[in-house]
Write a protein that holds these residues in place. Structure first.
Motif, PDB file in Angstrom:
ATOM      1  N   GLU A   3       0.831  -1.209   0.000  1.00 14.69           N
ATOM      2  CA  GLU A   3       0.000   0.000   0.000  1.00 14.69           C
ATOM      3  C   GLU A   3       0.866   1.259   0.000  1.00 14.69           C
ATOM      4  O   GLU A   3       0.602   2.209  -0.733  1.00 14.69           O
ATOM      5  N   ARG A   4       1.927   1.255   0.795  1.00 15.60           N
ATOM      6  CA  ARG A   4       2.841   2.407   0.859  1.00 15.60           C
ATOM      7  C   ARG A   4       3.501   2.639  -0.489  1.00 15.60           C
ATOM      8  O   ARG A   4       3.606   3.770  -0.967  1.00 15.60           O
ATOM      9  N   ILE A   5       3.935   1.557  -1.129  1.00 16.08           N
ATOM     10  CA  ILE A   5       4.590   1.674  -2.435  1.00 16.08           C
ATOM     11  C   ILE A   5       3.623   2.225  -3.471  1.00 16.08           C
ATOM     12  O   ILE A   5       3.961   3.120  -4.249  1.00 16.08           O
ATOM     13  N   CYS A   6       2.406   1.696  -3.491  1.00 15.73           N
ATOM     14  CA  CYS A   6       1.414   2.179  -4.461  1.00 15.73           C
ATOM     15  C   CYS A   6       1.075   3.643  -4.212  1.00 15.73           C
ATOM     16  O   CYS A   6       0.991   4.436  -5.153  1.00 15.73           O
ATOM     17  N   PHE A  10       1.567   6.666  -6.921  1.00 13.97           N
ATOM     18  CA  PHE A  10       0.483   7.542  -7.378  1.00 13.97           C
ATOM     19  C   PHE A  10       0.793   9.004  -7.083  1.00 13.97           C
ATOM     20  O   PHE A  10       0.496   9.879  -7.898  1.00 13.97           O
ATOM     21  N   ALA A  11       1.407   9.274  -5.939  1.00  7.41           N
ATOM     22  CA  ALA A  11       1.797  10.655  -5.633  1.00  7.41           C
ATOM     23  C   ALA A  11       2.809  11.163  -6.659  1.00  7.41           C
ATOM     24  O   ALA A  11       2.717  12.303  -7.118  1.00  7.41           O
ATOM     25  N   LEU A  12       3.756  10.310  -7.032  1.00  9.11           N
ATOM     26  CA  LEU A  12       4.732  10.683  -8.059  1.00  9.11           C
ATOM     27  C   LEU A  12       4.046  10.900  -9.407  1.00  9.11           C
ATOM     28  O   LEU A  12       4.321  11.875 -10.103  1.00  9.11           O
ATOM     29  N   ALA A  13       3.153   9.994  -9.773  1.00  7.14           N
ATOM     30  CA  ALA A  13       2.433  10.128 -11.045  1.00  7.14           C
ATOM     31  C   ALA A  13       1.631  11.420 -11.087  1.00  7.14           C
ATOM     32  O   ALA A  13       1.559  12.085 -12.128  1.00  7.14           O
ATOM     33  N   ARG A  14       1.058  11.796  -9.973  1.00  2.00           N
ATOM     34  CA  ARG A  14       0.276  13.039  -9.899  1.00  2.00           C
ATOM     35  C   ARG A  14       1.166  14.247 -10.195  1.00  2.00           C
ATOM     36  O   ARG A  14       0.726  15.214 -10.813  1.00  2.00           O
ATOM     37  N   GLN A  15       2.440  14.190  -9.790  1.00  2.00           N
ATOM     38  CA  GLN A  15       3.374  15.289 -10.024  1.00  2.00           C
ATOM     39  C   GLN A  15       3.903  15.279 -11.453  1.00  2.00           C
ATOM     40  O   GLN A  15       4.470  16.264 -11.900  1.00  2.00           O
ATOM     41  N   ASP A  40      -5.454  -1.267  -7.063  1.00  2.00           N
ATOM     42  CA  ASP A  40      -6.796  -0.781  -7.392  1.00  2.00           C
ATOM     43  C   ASP A  40      -7.411   0.010  -6.238  1.00  2.00           C
ATOM     44  O   ASP A  40      -8.073   1.031  -6.452  1.00  2.00           O
ATOM     45  N   GLN A  41      -7.169  -0.446  -5.019  1.00  2.00           N
ATOM     46  CA  GLN A  41      -7.692   0.252  -3.847  1.00  2.00           C
ATOM     47  C   GLN A  41      -7.075   1.645  -3.732  1.00  2.00           C
ATOM     48  O   GLN A  41      -7.776   2.629  -3.519  1.00  2.00           O
ATOM     49  N   VAL A  42      -5.774   1.747  -3.892  1.00  2.00           N
ATOM     50  CA  VAL A  42      -5.093   3.041  -3.800  1.00  2.00           C
ATOM     51  C   VAL A  42      -5.471   3.927  -4.986  1.00  2.00           C
ATOM     52  O   VAL A  42      -5.642   5.138  -4.840  1.00  2.00           O
ATOM     53  N   ALA A  43      -5.637   3.333  -6.161  1.00  2.00           N
ATOM     54  CA  ALA A  43      -6.010   4.104  -7.358  1.00  2.00           C
ATOM     55  C   ALA A  43      -7.304   4.879  -7.137  1.00  2.00           C
ATOM     56  O   ALA A  43      -7.463   5.990  -7.647  1.00  2.00           O
ATOM     57  N   ALA A  44      -8.224   4.321  -6.361  1.00  2.00           N
ATOM     58  CA  ALA A  44      -9.499   4.996  -6.093  1.00  2.00           C
ATOM     59  C   ALA A  44      -9.296   6.323  -5.361  1.00  2.00           C
ATOM     60  O   ALA A  44     -10.130   7.225  -5.466  1.00  2.00           O
ATOM     61  N   GLU A  45      -8.179   6.454  -4.649  1.00  2.00           N
ATOM     62  CA  GLU A  45      -7.880   7.690  -3.933  1.00  2.00           C
ATOM     63  C   GLU A  45      -7.249   8.754  -4.836  1.00  2.00           C
ATOM     64  O   GLU A  45      -7.068   9.889  -4.412  1.00  2.00           O
ATOM     65  N   PHE A  46      -6.895   8.366  -6.058  1.00  2.00           N
ATOM     66  CA  PHE A  46      -6.233   9.268  -7.001  1.00  2.00           C
ATOM     67  C   PHE A  46      -7.007   9.272  -8.326  1.00  2.00           C
ATOM     68  O   PHE A  46      -6.491   8.831  -9.353  1.00  2.00           O
ATOM     69  N   PRO A  47      -8.243   9.778  -8.329  1.00  2.00           N
ATOM     70  CA  PRO A  47      -9.055   9.711  -9.544  1.00  2.00           C
ATOM     71  C   PRO A  47      -8.501  10.513 -10.716  1.00  2.00           C
ATOM     72  O   PRO A  47      -8.859  10.258 -11.869  1.00  2.00           O
ATOM     73  N   ASP A  48      -7.594  11.445 -10.453  1.00  2.00           N
ATOM     74  CA  ASP A  48      -6.994  12.252 -11.514  1.00  2.00           C
ATOM     75  C   ASP A  48      -5.854  11.532 -12.228  1.00  2.00           C
ATOM     76  O   ASP A  48      -5.366  12.007 -13.250  1.00  2.00           O
ATOM     77  N   VAL A  49      -5.428  10.383 -11.721  1.00  2.00           N
ATOM     78  CA  VAL A  49      -4.327   9.628 -12.310  1.00  2.00           C
ATOM     79  C   VAL A  49      -4.893   8.468 -13.123  1.00  2.00           C
ATOM     80  O   VAL A  49      -5.624   7.632 -12.608  1.00  2.00           O
ATOM     81  N   LYS A  50      -4.544   8.437 -14.391  1.00  2.00           N
ATOM     82  CA  LYS A  50      -4.963   7.351 -15.278  1.00  2.00           C
ATOM     83  C   LYS A  50      -4.183   6.087 -14.911  1.00  2.00           C
ATOM     84  O   LYS A  50      -2.979   6.143 -14.666  1.00  2.00           O
ATOM     85  N   THR A  51      -4.852   4.954 -14.881  1.00  2.00           N
ATOM     86  CA  THR A  51      -4.189   3.696 -14.529  1.00  2.00           C
ATOM     87  C   THR A  51      -4.364   2.662 -15.624  1.00  2.00           C
ATOM     88  O   THR A  51      -5.289   2.732 -16.442  1.00  2.00           O
TER      89      THR A  51
END
Length: 188
Positions: A3-6, A10-15, A40-51
């Protein structure tokens, strides 16, 4: 763990380019099913990031065919080690590949290439991976001045490499490590 890695990915991808790819082999390895569920669980917290989710064998092909379509890759260590070497080959070799191991509170930035004992002491190692690792560190610190410094380093490397006569032997040139470093510094 996962979870920490994901979350860090996602934080990096957002930047960056808002694109994060999970690389796994969930169709064969049961442990990958767990990683996929966490992703997938963490992706839900970052809706602005395409996965997207791509099997490792397919990703190896896609990295050769269309590397520009990827940004941040999330995978386990063995696949990451193999794919990072493949990606380094696409951009000129291990001397061009920066690396970051990013945790919640701290991070380590270093070139991907290791110690290169075959060229130790010869003064011909490519310094670009080290310089770009420093740029990644500055970006990770996430302060306006460090972000500016990271961008300056990246720009200096890009400008320096535009001149094909200014390369180390791994890139077909004749410069020493210090000569290429000095050339990059001159671009600052």
């Amino acid at each position: 763990g996962a979870e920490r890695i994901c979350r860090a990915a996602f934080a990096l991808a957002r930047q960056r380019r808002q694109h994060c790819t999970l690389v796994d082999k969930a169709n064969v390895l049961p442990s990958m099913v767990f990683l996929r569920s966490v992703f997938d669980q963490v992706a839900a917290e970052f809706p602005d990031v395409k996965t997207e989710r791509v099997y490792v064998d397919a990703l190896a092909l896609y990295l050769v065919q269309r590397p520009q379509t990827f940004d941040v890759l999330v995978t386990e260590n063995m696949f990451g080690d193999i794919l990072s070497d493949l990606a380094a080959g696409l951009i000129g070799g291990m001397g061009m590949a920066p690396s970051g191991d990013i945790g919640d509170e701290c991070a380590i930035f270093q070139p991907s290439h290791g110690t290169a004992p075959d060229i130790a002491g010869k003064g011909i190692a490519n310094p670009v991976a080290t310089i770009l690792s420093a740029a990644m560190l500055l970006e990770w610190l996430d302060h306006p001045e460090t972000l500016r410094g990271g961008a300056m380093l990246r720009t200096a490397v890009e400008q320096a490499l535009r001149d094909p006569t200014q390369r180390t032997p791994d890139l077909g040139g004749a410069l020493s490590t210090s000569q290429l470093s000095d050339w990059i510094i001159a671009q600052l």
